[in-house]
Design an enzyme around this catalytic site. Structure first.
Site, PDB file in Angstrom:
ATOM      1  N   ASP A 414       0.832  -1.196   0.000  1.00  0.00           N
ATOM      2  CA  ASP A 414       0.000   0.000   0.000  1.00  0.00           C
ATOM      3  C   ASP A 414       0.874   1.257   0.000  1.00  0.00           C
ATOM      4  OD1 ASP A 414      -2.294   1.510   0.066  1.00  0.00           O
ATOM      5  OD2 ASP A 414      -3.027   0.713   1.975  1.00  0.00           O
ATOM      6  N   GLU A 417       2.878   6.940  -2.561  1.00  0.00           N
ATOM      7  CA  GLU A 417       2.643   8.134  -3.383  1.00  0.00           C
ATOM      8  C   GLU A 417       3.132   9.415  -2.705  1.00  0.00           C
ATOM      9  OE1 GLU A 417      -0.732   5.150  -3.634  1.00  0.00           O
ATOM     10  OE2 GLU A 417      -0.049   6.503  -2.029  1.00  0.00           O
ATOM     11  N   ASP A 480      -8.850   3.942  -3.028  1.00  0.00           N
ATOM     12  CA  ASP A 480      -9.927   4.292  -2.102  1.00  0.00           C
ATOM     13  C   ASP A 480     -11.102   4.943  -2.832  1.00  0.00           C
ATOM     14  OD1 ASP A 480      -8.103   3.383  -0.315  1.00  0.00           O
ATOM     15  OD2 ASP A 480      -7.626   5.337   0.550  1.00  0.00           O
TER      16      ASP A 480
END
Length: 753
Positions: A414, A417, A480
């Site tokens: 995960d 970024e 998300d």
């Protein structure tokens, strides 16, 4: 970014130099360089105080031409750089009086050798795109920052796709897109997976070889052009010929890398603990046993972030108060036939034991003054692993190896970024260029470790962030999204854009991530999710077990899990295409129907492999509009036959959706519906739907890494199938929605009259 104020003027404080007068051409066997002054040269004195722009042409492989636009060539380039492949290209350079032509196989660049700059990219006697004097620019803004831009022509009815996983309109015409990874969810213009590559349905693609920020203006600065710009003194890009969109992706992925094979078990259903829910082993086992009791096949159980202690992410250690016996628990999960995935990220909280280890050894990213870069955004005092340091890669990998030793099978990589630019990297990389590229190093470190420990073909990630080349390290999921029909549709658009950017595999959170979906959203999303390359039940603060919604959700889950498992010979063959050819498993309609204008803008449906059309239902009542391209289409679920091209409005129950088989398809279906990882060729059924005259080869991957090969011939109403090896299989022929015959093979041959 935009440099102009309308067509005639520049933005305040901005100046732009263009190649006004070609003054010199250099040619060799494999390179063409054109030098152009930035004002007309009429006498010798005009050469003084006059900048030159140099444009060079090279080729890494046939059908691909690299273009480098350069102002000052003395700039330091600390990297990072995309790793690009090369082959021996059939290059020929021809210089004539008014034009120089650079040939790379069937693709050519024709460049003016006199007067203002211009270039045309030509293939098969047709101009694909090109650039004129105002297309190439060296700009300086009001702050003194310099940029290089190029503008390539757009034709009438030409559509642009790609640029990574973008959740807005699938067709990018009219959009401004900055390639810059951000954690912005799926409902904004930001994206987790930014790729400086676009695909045109005019027969070409363009890859900008710059790992940092690239700004694209797709008909949004000059309506008739696609502009791309980068900061600095040079710009490198590649024009990639097709002629079809699938051919462009084949060449693009040959250049930037193709997806690895993923294990067969990864195609089954994944179930997670969800993001911030409370759970322990008893909770986990109640989910696993609940799935089994209801006849819902489960392949992977995923532990999300709270398998570790709060404020300690990432320490890669099980929370001892919640999981006192992790090895025993993992063994018990394996005994139930499950694989196990755990959540990780590259951020190291200050309370993690790994923080001091990493700080002392120099494994964490530092600021210019030598201090560790830290922030409280996400985890208190967190730092960032410096994957440009080989020792840090080995250190991080050693802790992951410990988890693999305990019984973990895969990692959800995960984040990746939120990468700062006010730092110093171990290898001296440019911080601006490392912002996007960091995710590639992060995912590469984890994927390579899995391959080393589990073997080639057994490694799989569940990754969120990526850039060009990231398709080599599957699988990626959409990030998300909200738990609504609108967000379900935007997730699909993101997946289609990612597929048009060279990514072969993609998934998304069934039911949405943020909030809790109502039962209708969840059930509609189940069908979509289980007809995607990879399928995961996951949410934010609520559990995603089907019975938490209603009993019908249990039935819908069972129906579509079983369906996906029986489709594994077909899906597995599409996955081989992704691995070997770079053609994605989930395909935008334009990839399969590039000559059908009706398919060019469709973004609410997709092709699963070459022959199955999937139209998710974004409506509680079940109303859905589906576009059927030319040909006869047969519903796999209802046997209804519809002639295209046409739009059809249908209404479906929660246990159904438009799932059409293409005319002439040979759909290979398997003998088992209880799991995805079985011998797909053993007992396979070759389902010939609406036979079309001719011959078709069908490859069914086998567990030993080879493929069972079948040749199906349709001639004069007779359908014959031949296998290249002994085995149990059968032939089924469907005409006009009715099964005409179902024949078990005799030896290596089966025939239906």
């Amino acid at each position: 970014m935009k440099f102009t104020d309308g067509y005639w003027q520049y933005q305040p404080g901005t100046s732009v130099l263009h190649p006004r007068d070609v003054v010199d051409v250099e040619a060799s066997d494999d390179r063409l360089v054109v030098h152009a002054a930035t004002a007309p040269i009429t006498r010798r004195g005009d050469t003084l105080n006059r900048p030159l722009l140099s444009v060079s042409f090279t080729s890494p492989m046939d059908g691909v031409i690299g273009v480098r636009i350069e102002h000052h060539a003395g700039a330091v380039d600390p990297g990072p750089h995309f790793a690009l492949a090369s082959e021996v290209a059939d290059v020929k350079v021809v210089v004539e009086d008014d034009v120089a032509t650079f040939h790379a196989g069937e693709l050519s660049a024709r460049v003016a050798t006199r007067g203002p700059w211009s270039v045309e990219f030509v293939a098969d006697g047709r101009v694909l795109t090109g650039s004129t004097m105002r297309g190439v620019g060296y700009a300086r803004d009001a702050a003194g920052t310099t940029y290089v831009h190029e503008q390539l022509a757009l034709g009438v009815r030409e559509h642009v796709y790609g640029l990574g996983e973008r959740f807005g309109a699938f067709v990018k015409n009219g959009q401004s897109v900055d390639v810059w990874n951000a954690d912005g969810g799926t409902s904004s213009e930001q994206a987790y997976k930014n790729v400086p590559f676009y695909l045109s349905d005019a027969g070409y693609g363009v890859f900008v070889d710059h790992p940092g920020r690239v700004s694209f203006e797709i008909g949004s600065e000059i309506v008739s052009r696609t502009q791309f710009s980068v900061p600095g003194e040079s710009l490198q890009y590649y024009v990639i010929h097709g002629p079809t969109p699938k051919d462009v992706l084949r060449r693009y992925t040959a250049l930037t890398g193709r997806p690895a094979r993923v294990p067969a078990w990864s195609y089954g259903l994944w179930l997670s603990t969800s993001f911030t829910t409370d759970y322990d082993e008893a909770t986990v086992m109640s989910f696993v046993d609940g799935m089994a009791e209801r006849g819902l096949p489960l392949s992977v159980f995923h532990f999300d972030c709270f398998w570790m202690r709060e404020f300690h992410w990432t320490d890669l250690t099980w929370d001892p108060s919640t999981f006192p016996d992790p090895e025993g628990m993992l063994e018990r999960l394996h005994a139930k036939g499950l694989k196990v995935c755990v959540w990780i990220n590259p951020y190291i909280a200050q309370r993690s034991a790994l923080f001091e280890e990493g700080r002392a050894a120099g494994y964490l990213v530092r600021r210019a003054d030598g201090s560790v870069w830290q922030t409280d955004q996400w985890q208190a005092g967190m730092a960032l692993v410096d994957f440009t340091n080989p020792a840090a890669v080995a250190w991080f990998g050693a802790h992951l190896r410990r988890l693999l030793g305990q019984g973990v099978d895969a990692f959800k990589t995960d984040f990746g970024e939120r990468i700062p630019t006010d730092v110093v990297w171990h290898d001296g990389s440019d911080p601006e260029r490392m912002h996007n590229y960091y995710t590639h190093l992060y995912n590469r470190a984890v994927f390579d470790l899995l391959e080393q420990e589990r073997g080639e073909g057994e490694a799989v990630l569940f990754a969120r962030s990526a850039t060009a080349g990231g398709q080599q390290l599957p699988v990626h999921w959409g990030g998300d999204c909200e738990s609504t029909f609108v967000s379900m549709a935007e997730s699909l658009r993101g997946g289609l854009s990612l597929a048009a950017s060279g990514f072969g595999f993609w998934s998304h959170d069934i039911g949405g991530f943020e909030g809790t979906p109502d039962p209708a959203v969840f059930k509609r999303w189940l069908a979509f999710g289980l007809l995607s390359s990879h399928s995961r039940l996951h949410g934010s603060d609520s559990y995603r077990v089907p019975w938490a919604f209603d009993e019908e959700a249990v039935d819908v889950t069972r129906r579509f899990v079983h369906l996906k498992h029986t489709l594994m010979p077909y899906v597995g063959a599409a996955a081989e295409d992704a691995h070997l050819q770079g053609v994605p498993v989930m395909r935008p309609m334009v990839l399969e129907f590039p000559d059908d204008p009706g398919a060019a803008t469709v973004d609410t449906q997709y092709m699963l492999g070459p022959d199955l059309l999937v139209a998710p239902v974004f409506d509680a009542a079940g109303d859905v509009d589906v576009y059927l391209p030319p040909g006869r289409w047969t519903s796999l679920l209802t046997s209804q036959v519809v002639d295209g091209p046409r739009w059809v409005r249908e209404r479906h129950g929660f246990d159904s959706l438009p799932l059409y088989v293409r005319e002439g398809a040979v759909l290979a279906t398997g003998a088992r519906d209880d799991r995805p990882d079985y011998d797909w060729a053993d007992g396979v059924v070759l389902h010939v739907v609406q036979p079309v005259e001719g011959e078709r080869e069908v490859l069914v991957p086998t567990p030993d890494g080879r493929a069972a090969r079948f040749v199906v011939t349709c001639a004069g109403g007779r359908v014959t199938a031949r296998a290249d090896q002994d085995g149990t299989w059968s032939l089924r022929v469907t005409r006009d929605g009715r099964t005409a015959a179902d024949v078990v093979a005799a030896g290596r041959t089966a025939t239906v009259d």
